[in-house]
Write an enzyme that holds these catalytic residues in place. Structure first.
Site, PDB file in Angstrom:
ATOM      1  N   GLU A 126     -37.041   8.556  -2.799  1.00 52.58           N
ATOM      2  CA  GLU A 126     -35.730   9.176  -3.088  1.00 52.58           C
ATOM      3  C   GLU A 126     -35.126   9.664  -1.781  1.00 52.58           C
ATOM      4  O   GLU A 126     -35.850   9.858  -0.788  1.00 52.58           O
ATOM      5  CB  GLU A 126     -35.921  10.362  -4.046  1.00 52.58           C
ATOM      6  CG  GLU A 126     -36.521   9.939  -5.373  1.00 52.58           C
ATOM      7  CD  GLU A 126     -36.658  11.087  -6.369  1.00 52.58           C
ATOM      8  OE1 GLU A 126     -36.274  12.236  -6.033  1.00 52.58           O
ATOM      9  OE2 GLU A 126     -37.159  10.813  -7.473  1.00 52.58           O
ATOM     10  N   GLN A 339     -39.571 -10.385  25.927  1.00 52.52           N
ATOM     11  CA  GLN A 339     -39.588 -10.339  27.390  1.00 52.52           C
ATOM     12  C   GLN A 339     -39.906 -11.726  27.968  1.00 52.52           C
ATOM     13  O   GLN A 339     -39.284 -12.163  28.941  1.00 52.52           O
ATOM     14  CB  GLN A 339     -40.633  -9.310  27.855  1.00 52.52           C
ATOM     15  CG  GLN A 339     -40.437  -8.826  29.272  1.00 52.52           C
ATOM     16  CD  GLN A 339     -39.116  -8.081  29.458  1.00 52.52           C
ATOM     17  OE1 GLN A 339     -38.525  -7.597  28.507  1.00 52.52           O
ATOM     18  NE2 GLN A 339     -38.650  -8.035  30.684  1.00 52.52           N
ATOM     19  N   GLU A 366     -44.453   1.526   3.478  1.00 51.14           N
ATOM     20  CA  GLU A 366     -45.847   1.663   2.996  1.00 51.14           C
ATOM     21  C   GLU A 366     -46.595   2.755   3.771  1.00 51.14           C
ATOM     22  O   GLU A 366     -47.805   2.643   3.985  1.00 51.14           O
ATOM     23  CB  GLU A 366     -46.597   0.326   3.115  1.00 51.14           C
ATOM     24  CG  GLU A 366     -45.920  -0.827   2.409  1.00 51.14           C
ATOM     25  CD  GLU A 366     -46.425  -1.053   0.999  1.00 51.14           C
ATOM     26  OE1 GLU A 366     -47.472  -0.484   0.631  1.00 51.14           O
ATOM     27  OE2 GLU A 366     -45.758  -1.795   0.266  1.00 51.14           O
TER      28      GLU A 366
HETATM   29  C1  LIG Z   1     -36.559  -1.819   4.000  1.00 54.64           C
HETATM   30  C2  LIG Z   1     -37.263  -0.787   3.191  1.00 54.64           C
HETATM   31  C3  LIG Z   1     -37.816  -1.131   1.974  1.00 54.64           C
HETATM   32  C4  LIG Z   1     -38.448  -0.177   1.205  1.00 54.64           C
HETATM   33  N1  LIG Z   1     -38.910  -0.518  -0.049  1.00 54.64           N
HETATM   34  C5  LIG Z   1     -39.329   0.471  -0.891  1.00 54.64           C
HETATM   35  C6  LIG Z   1     -39.617   0.178  -2.266  1.00 54.64           C
HETATM   36  O1  LIG Z   1     -39.535  -0.970  -2.710  1.00 54.64           O
HETATM   37  N2  LIG Z   1     -39.974   1.197  -3.088  1.00 54.64           N
HETATM   38  C7  LIG Z   1     -40.074   2.485  -2.640  1.00 54.64           C
HETATM   39  O2  LIG Z   1     -40.394   3.357  -3.447  1.00 54.64           O
HETATM   40  N3  LIG Z   1     -39.825   2.793  -1.333  1.00 54.64           N
HETATM   41  C8  LIG Z   1     -39.445   1.822  -0.455  1.00 54.64           C
HETATM   42  N4  LIG Z   1     -39.161   2.114   0.857  1.00 54.64           N
HETATM   43  C9  LIG Z   1     -39.327   3.488   1.331  1.00 54.64           C
HETATM   44  C10 LIG Z   1     -40.386   3.665   2.399  1.00 54.64           C
HETATM   45  O3  LIG Z   1     -41.662   3.680   1.818  1.00 54.64           O
HETATM   46  C11 LIG Z   1     -40.042   4.962   3.156  1.00 54.64           C
HETATM   47  O4  LIG Z   1     -38.923   4.664   3.975  1.00 54.64           O
HETATM   48  C12 LIG Z   1     -41.176   5.494   3.987  1.00 54.64           C
HETATM   49  O5  LIG Z   1     -42.215   5.980   3.160  1.00 54.64           O
HETATM   50  C13 LIG Z   1     -40.719   6.640   4.905  1.00 54.64           C
HETATM   51  O6  LIG Z   1     -39.929   7.572   4.238  1.00 54.64           O
HETATM   52  P1  LIG Z   1     -38.519   7.995   4.846  1.00 54.64           P
HETATM   53  O7  LIG Z   1     -37.790   6.772   5.254  1.00 54.64           O
HETATM   54  O8  LIG Z   1     -37.855   8.912   3.903  1.00 54.64           O
HETATM   55  O9  LIG Z   1     -38.858   8.769   6.196  1.00 54.64           O
HETATM   56  P2  LIG Z   1     -39.271  10.317   6.322  1.00 54.64           P
HETATM   57  O10 LIG Z   1     -40.362  10.631   5.375  1.00 54.64           O
HETATM   58  O11 LIG Z   1     -38.049  11.146   6.284  1.00 54.64           O
HETATM   59  O12 LIG Z   1     -39.866  10.353   7.789  1.00 54.64           O
HETATM   60  C14 LIG Z   1     -39.044  10.445   8.950  1.00 54.64           C
HETATM   61  C15 LIG Z   1     -39.975  10.615  10.148  1.00 54.64           C
HETATM   62  O13 LIG Z   1     -40.737  11.833  10.013  1.00 54.64           O
HETATM   63  C16 LIG Z   1     -42.118  11.542  10.111  1.00 54.64           C
HETATM   64  N5  LIG Z   1     -42.894  12.423   9.241  1.00 54.64           N
HETATM   65  C17 LIG Z   1     -42.652  12.757   7.948  1.00 54.64           C
HETATM   66  N6  LIG Z   1     -43.610  13.574   7.488  1.00 54.64           N
HETATM   67  C18 LIG Z   1     -44.500  13.752   8.503  1.00 54.64           C
HETATM   68  C19 LIG Z   1     -45.727  14.470   8.675  1.00 54.64           C
HETATM   69  N7  LIG Z   1     -46.275  15.175   7.681  1.00 54.64           N
HETATM   70  N8  LIG Z   1     -46.362  14.406   9.873  1.00 54.64           N
HETATM   71  C20 LIG Z   1     -45.842  13.690  10.880  1.00 54.64           C
HETATM   72  N9  LIG Z   1     -44.689  12.979  10.797  1.00 54.64           N
HETATM   73  C21 LIG Z   1     -44.031  13.006   9.628  1.00 54.64           C
HETATM   74  C22 LIG Z   1     -42.247  10.083   9.632  1.00 54.64           C
HETATM   75  O14 LIG Z   1     -43.442   9.501  10.098  1.00 54.64           O
HETATM   76  C23 LIG Z   1     -40.999   9.479  10.253  1.00 54.64           C
HETATM   77  O15 LIG Z   1     -41.254   9.179  11.616  1.00 54.64           O
HETATM   78  C24 LIG Z   1     -38.557   1.166   1.672  1.00 54.64           C
HETATM   79  C25 LIG Z   1     -38.026   1.503   2.908  1.00 54.64           C
HETATM   80  C26 LIG Z   1     -37.375   0.560   3.664  1.00 54.64           C
HETATM   81  C27 LIG Z   1     -36.764   0.991   4.969  1.00 54.64           C
END
Ligand SMILES: Cc1cc2nc3c(=O)[nH]c(=O)nc-3n(C[C@H](O)[C@H](O)[C@H](O)COP(=O)(O)OP(=O)(O)OC[C@H]3O[C@@H](n4cnc5c(N)ncnc54)[C@H](O)[C@@H]3O)c2cc1C
Length: 386
Positions: A126, A339, A366
Site C-alpha cells: 500500500e 561501461q 520482494e
Molecule cells: C515494479 C514493482 C512491482 C511490484 N509488484 C508488487 C506486487 O505485485 N504486489 C505487491 O504487493 N507489491 C509489489 N511491489 C511492492 C514492493 O514489494 C515494494 O516496493 C517493496 O517491498 C519496497 O517497499 P516501498 O517501495 O514502499 O519502499 P519503502 O518500504 O518505503 O522503503 C524505502 C527505503 O527505505 C528502506 N527501509 C525501509 N524500512 C527499513 C528498515 N527497517 N531498515 C532499513 N531500511 C529500511 C528500504 O530498504 C528502501 O531503501 C512492487 C514494486 C515495484 C516497484
C-alpha cells in the site's frame, strides 16, 4: 558434495533455453519500445508454454502443476529471466499461496490458474506500507455472510491481466510484546467485484510492458467463502511462499547477470579501438573476469539455497542472502556491461541498456536489500542477544 545436475535437469535447462530463444527473445525489443504486450502475443506465449509443459511449473503435480523440486525451479527461473518479465510472466507461476484454497475455491481459482484459464495477482503493498507490510491499512469488516473491504493498494504487478487478486486486509488487532499488531486475512477478489477499481500505476523504468496497478476498495463486498486460508492467518499462508520467492528472484538475477556477461564478452571480442579488440585491454578484460567470478558465486549460493529448500533446511536468512547477493551482483554486472559497451550501452539498440534498467528493480521488490540485511543479521544475532 555433488554439484552435478541430473540428466533431467540438464534437459530441462536446454529446453527452457531454446523456448526463450525461439518464443520470447524475438519480441523483446518491440515490447520494450511499445511498453505493451499485445493480447495476441500474450495468448501465444501462454499457449506455447502450456504445450511445452512449462506452464505452472512451480505448482505441485497433484494439482496439475510441474511438480518440480526447488532446484529445478531455480534453473528454469535462471533461464526465463534472460528475457524481460514483460514476456516471461506469461509462462505463469501462479502464487503458491493458492495451495491454501479449499472447497469450491479449488475449482474456481487454483485449478484454472494452473490450466492457464485464469491469472492471479498478489495485492499486499500500500502507499503507506511497503517494507513494513504489517502496517497495511486496508480493512475488512465482517457483515453477515460478507466481508466489506475499504482501502487501497499500489505497485500491484500484472493486475490489468488478472482475473482475480489475492488481497491482504486487516480483520482484527491484538497485543504482542506490549505492541498493537494487525491480524491480517487474505481474500480472493474477482476482477469485476463492485466496489473494487483498478487503474494503471506510474510508468516504471524496469521491465517495460510489465505494468503495476493501483487498486481501490470502496465498500467492496467479498463473500466470506472467498477467505483464503483462515481468518486472521494471512501471514501464515503468505510468508512461507514469500521466502521461497526470494530464492527464485535470486535465480532471476543470476540469469540476467549471465546474459550481461555473455553480450559483454562478445562485444569485447568484436569492438575494436586502437587497432585491436577492446577485450585485449586489461581495463576491459578484468571487468569481465570480475563479472564472471561474482556471477559464479551468486549462482552457487542460489542453487545451494534452492537445494537446501528441497532438504527442508533453508532458513529465512539464507533465502535473504541469496536474494541480496545475487541482486547486488546483477547490479554491478549490468553497470559494468554498460561501461564495456561504451556509448552503445546506453542506446536502446543494445540489449545492455535494457538489462541495466531491468536490473534495478531486483534490489527493491520482494524485500529491499536493506530488508534482506535486516533478516540476515537478526537471524545471526538472535541467539546472542537477550
Ligand atoms: C515494479 C514493482 C512491482 C511490484 N509488484 C508488487 C506486487 O505485485 N504486489 C505487491 O504487493 N507489491 C509489489 N511491489 C511492492 C514492493 O514489494 C515494494 O516496493 C517493496 O517491498 C519496497 O517497499 P516501498 O517501495 O514502499 O519502499 P519503502 O518500504 O518505503 O522503503 C524505502 C527505503 O527505505 C528502506 N527501509 C525501509 N524500512 C527499513 C528498515 N527497517 N531498515 C532499513 N531500511 C529500511 C528500504 O530498504 C528502501 O531503501 C512492487 C514494486 C515495484 C516497484
Amino acid at each position: 558434495m555433488n554439484f552435478q545436475l541430473t540428466q533431467e535437469q540438464e534437459m530441462l535447462v536446454d529446453s527452457v533455453r531454446s523456448f526463450v530463444e525461439k518464443e520470447l527473445l524475438p519480441y523483446e525489443t518491440e515490447v520494450d519500445r511499445a511498453d505493451e504486450v499485445s493480447p495476441q502475443l500474450a495468448a501465444q506465449i501462454r499457449g506455447k508454454a502450456i504445450a511445452a509443459g512449462f506452464y505452472a511449473f512451480n505448482m505441485p503435480e497433484e494439482v496439475g502443476g510441474g511438480g518440480l523440486d526447488y532446484l529445478s525451479q531455480a534453473l528454469i527461473e535462471r533461464e526465463l529471466s534472460k528475457v524481460s518479465w514483460a514476456l516471461h510472466v506469461f509462462v505463469a507461476r501462479p502464487s503458491k499461496i493458492l495451495m491454501a484454497c479449499t472447497g469450491e475455491q479449488i475449482n474456481d481459482y487454483l485449478l484454472p490458474c494452473i490450466q492457464g484459464e485464469k491469472i492471479d495477482c498478489f495485492a499486499l503493498t500500500e502507499p503507506g506500507a511497503g517494507s513494513d507490510a504489517n502496517a497495511i491499512k486496508t480493512r475488512a469488516v465482517r457483515e453477515g455472510d460478507d466481508f466489506v473491504l475499504n482501502g487501497s493498494k499500489h505497485f500491484i504487478s500484472h493486475a490489468g491481466h488478472a482475473d482475480f487478486a489475492i488481497v491482504f486486509a486487516v480483520t482484527d488487532t491484538y497485543e504482542h510484546n506490549g505492541r498493537k499488531r494487525n491480524a491480517v486475512t487474505s481474500f480472493l477478489v474477482d476482477r469485476n467485484t463492485p466496489g473494487m477499481t483498478i487503474r494503471r500505476g506510474p510508468k516504471c523504468v524496469s521491465n517495460r510492458g510489465y505494468h503495476t496497478f493501483e487498486m481501490f476498495f470502496d465498500d467492496c463486498r467479498v463473500p466470506a467463502n472467498k477467505v483464503l486460508g483462515e481468518v486472521g492467518k494471512g501471514w501464515d499462508v503468505a510468508n512461507a511462499w514469500l521466502t521461497a520467492g526470494r530464492v527464485m528472484v535470486a535465480a532471476n538475477c543470476v540469469g540476467q547477470a549471465q546474459r550481461a556477461l555473455d553480450v559483454s564478452l562478445q562485444w569485447a571480442a568484436d569492438r575494436k579501438q586502437f587497432g585491436q579488440a577492446i577485450g585485449n585491454f586489461q581495463g576491459v578484460s578484468f571487468k569481465l573476469a570480475d563479472m564472471a567470478t561474482q556471477i559464479r558465486a551468486a549462482e552457487l549460493l542460489t542453487l545451494h539455497t534452492a537445494w537446501k529448500m528441497d532438504q527442508g533446511t533453508m532458513t529465512d536468512g539464507e533465502a535473504g542472502m541469496a536474494k541480496l547477493f545475487a541482486s547486488e551482483v546483477l547490479g554491478r554486472a549490468a553497470d559494468e556491461a554498460v561501461q564495456i559497451f561504451g556509448g552503445m550501452g546506453l542506446m536502446d539498440e543494445s540489449p545492455v541498456e535494457r538489462i541495466w534498467r531491468n536490473a534495478r528493480i531486483e534490489r527493491v521488490w520482494e524485500g529491499t536489500s536493506e530488508i534482506q540485511r535486516h533478516i540476515i543479521s537478526r537471524e545471526l544475532l538472535r541467539p546472542l542477544l537477550r
